[in-house]
Enzyme design. Structure first.
Site, short mmCIF file in Angstrom:
data_model
loop_
_atom_site.label_atom_id
_atom_site.label_comp_id
_atom_site.label_asym_id
_atom_site.label_seq_id
_atom_site.Cartn_x
_atom_site.Cartn_y
_atom_site.Cartn_z
N ALA A 102 0.83 -1.20 0.00
CA ALA A 102 0.00 0.00 0.00
C ALA A 102 0.86 1.25 0.00
O ALA A 102 0.40 2.33 -0.32
CB ALA A 102 -0.90 -0.01 1.22
N LYS A 103 2.12 1.11 0.38
CA LYS A 103 3.08 2.23 0.40
C LYS A 103 2.49 3.45 1.10
O LYS A 103 2.58 4.56 0.62
CB LYS A 103 3.54 2.54 -1.02
CG LYS A 103 4.21 1.33 -1.68
CD LYS A 103 4.81 1.62 -3.04
CE LYS A 103 5.56 0.42 -3.60
NZ LYS A 103 4.71 -0.70 -4.01
#
Lengths: 274, 274
Positions: B95-96
């Site tokens: 998802a960073k």
């Protein structure tokens, strides 16, 4: 929304206020908790109460995602409500996305096509191909993190390279080869007031999105002193300071009072650049 | 899942393969498109076909978010299916994320409480308080971006400071004050094979999540030559190379063949460190 339309809104409303819709179910007033969609109902009331004092709304995706699918429905309803009822307001999805090109394209599709939102905050760490997919949409904006408002901003963003250029300056300088003043803004925290002088050296004409006024302690006057330009060039965000001004059933009226107070301060600043 | 459990899985399965569930509706085989939830059905088939060859699955959130609420339902169903049927597989939400502390806490709540996922990729640009909220969960991991696999990684990650330390090295060094080898990994792209030597100087014992083998051109042998350690310390991801091995109705069998081939190569590498 293009730059001219945004600037026209700012001068006609005498406001460059952005209201952050960081709606936390744990802080939604009790009187809404038995509704079917308390998050949306809270947002709707806040929007109706503050729309005349602001030019932009910025929902932070974290607050919706943490509710799972239900939260994303509240987010979609909020965007739809804004677009139908306040089409002149600029919408910022505060998502701080950024991935390899192939994946950033997917995020661009989500926010700019699926939701038709005006702009998205993007994290710069992964460089050019993580940012450019967001720049291919007419009238849409990338708002790139440059110098953020939190304590951790000191860990990497202020590191100077061998030519003395700090990381946030390098982000601003390099990214100007990818987008321009018509499709790119930068996030610069209000808690770093005097740094606006340095920012304006590398980005004299870009719009800046400024979080950190209010709950995080930044000063509007200091931000304007160093950051305001001829067509304003600032969107100043307040989230908690406005939307949680009261935890009672008068939350919307209390939010309106806080928003109006900020708008009045902003009118004074805009008057100085006339 | 703690480190010992992960390492046990790796040696018992003779694999450190992570399958990336970057499921793009535009690439889902036609035979599934009339199903009620083609994304989930695709994932389920891929998982059933590849589970014996891999130790981890990594859905990239972008691919689910771009479908709106429907996509998030497919994501939730995929996680639930994995947890119920393959509880020994390590799950990575790619998802960073990364935001101010207050907001990162919300993301931590989403991924570690709401979805009960083992780990999350996090972007380091905003520094310490954007990362630490994810570290307060027993048995959960932060996977911090260090040196990514894309071309844009050269824009900022390789910039050296006045002491000659490059940004990715600084991220790895500083973050070791926040978490340890039991709750933090780093993303290091396979496309930067020889850089693993430098990475191992600053992170000799951490697990590394390695994307970029396959479609992006990285070599498994080169990654292992410089990156493997006594308890393996690597999770090598392949997404497109496995899940889109065939666009026909034999997509799952084709994925299994690709995954098995990678597993066999990995067994050889694991044999070298016995």
């Amino acid at each position: 929304m293009n730059r001219k339309q945004l600037v026209d809104q700012i001068f006609s409303k005498q406001s460059f206020l952005c209201v952050g819709l960081d709606t936390d179910i744990k802080k939604v007033p009790e009187c809404l908790l038995n509704n079917e969609d308390p998050i949306f109902d809270f947002n709707k009331a806040i929007i109706d109460a503050t729309a005349q004092y602001c030019v932009a709304y910025k929902p932070n995706l974290a607050f919706y995602e943490c509710m799972g699918v239900k939260g994303m429905i509240s987010f979609e309803r909020t965007i739809k409500y804004l677009k139908e009822n306040y089409p002149d307001h600029f919408i910022i999805a505060d998502a701080k996305r950024g991935d390899i090109g192939n994946t950033s394209s997917m995020y661009a599709r989500t926010f700019f096509e699926e939701y038709d939102i005006d702009s998205l905050t993007v994290a710069p760490y992964m460089g050019e191909d993580s940012v450019t997919p967001f720049l291919n949409y007419e009238g849409k904006w990338v708002i790139l993190l440059a110098l953020t408002s939190n304590k951790g901003s000191h860990d990497f963003q202020l590191t100077a390279d061998q030519d003395g250029e700090r990381l946030f300056e390098k982000v601003i300088r390099k990214s100007q080869a990818w987008g321009d003043e018509q499709n790119m803004m930068y996030v610069v925290g209000a808690t770093q007031g005097s740094m606006f002088q340095d920012i304006r050296k590398v980005a004299p004409n870009h719009f800046l999105l400024v979080p950190g006024v209010g709950a995080q302690g930044g000063s509007l006057q200091e931000v304007c002193k160093y950051g305001i330009i001829k067509d304003c060039g600032l969107l100043v965000n307040s989230s908690r300071g406005i939307i949680y001004a009261s935890s009672g059933s008068d939350f919307a009226e209390a939010a309106a009072i806080k928003a109006e107070a900020l708008q009045k301060e902003m009118a004074i600043e805009l008057n100085k650049i006339k």
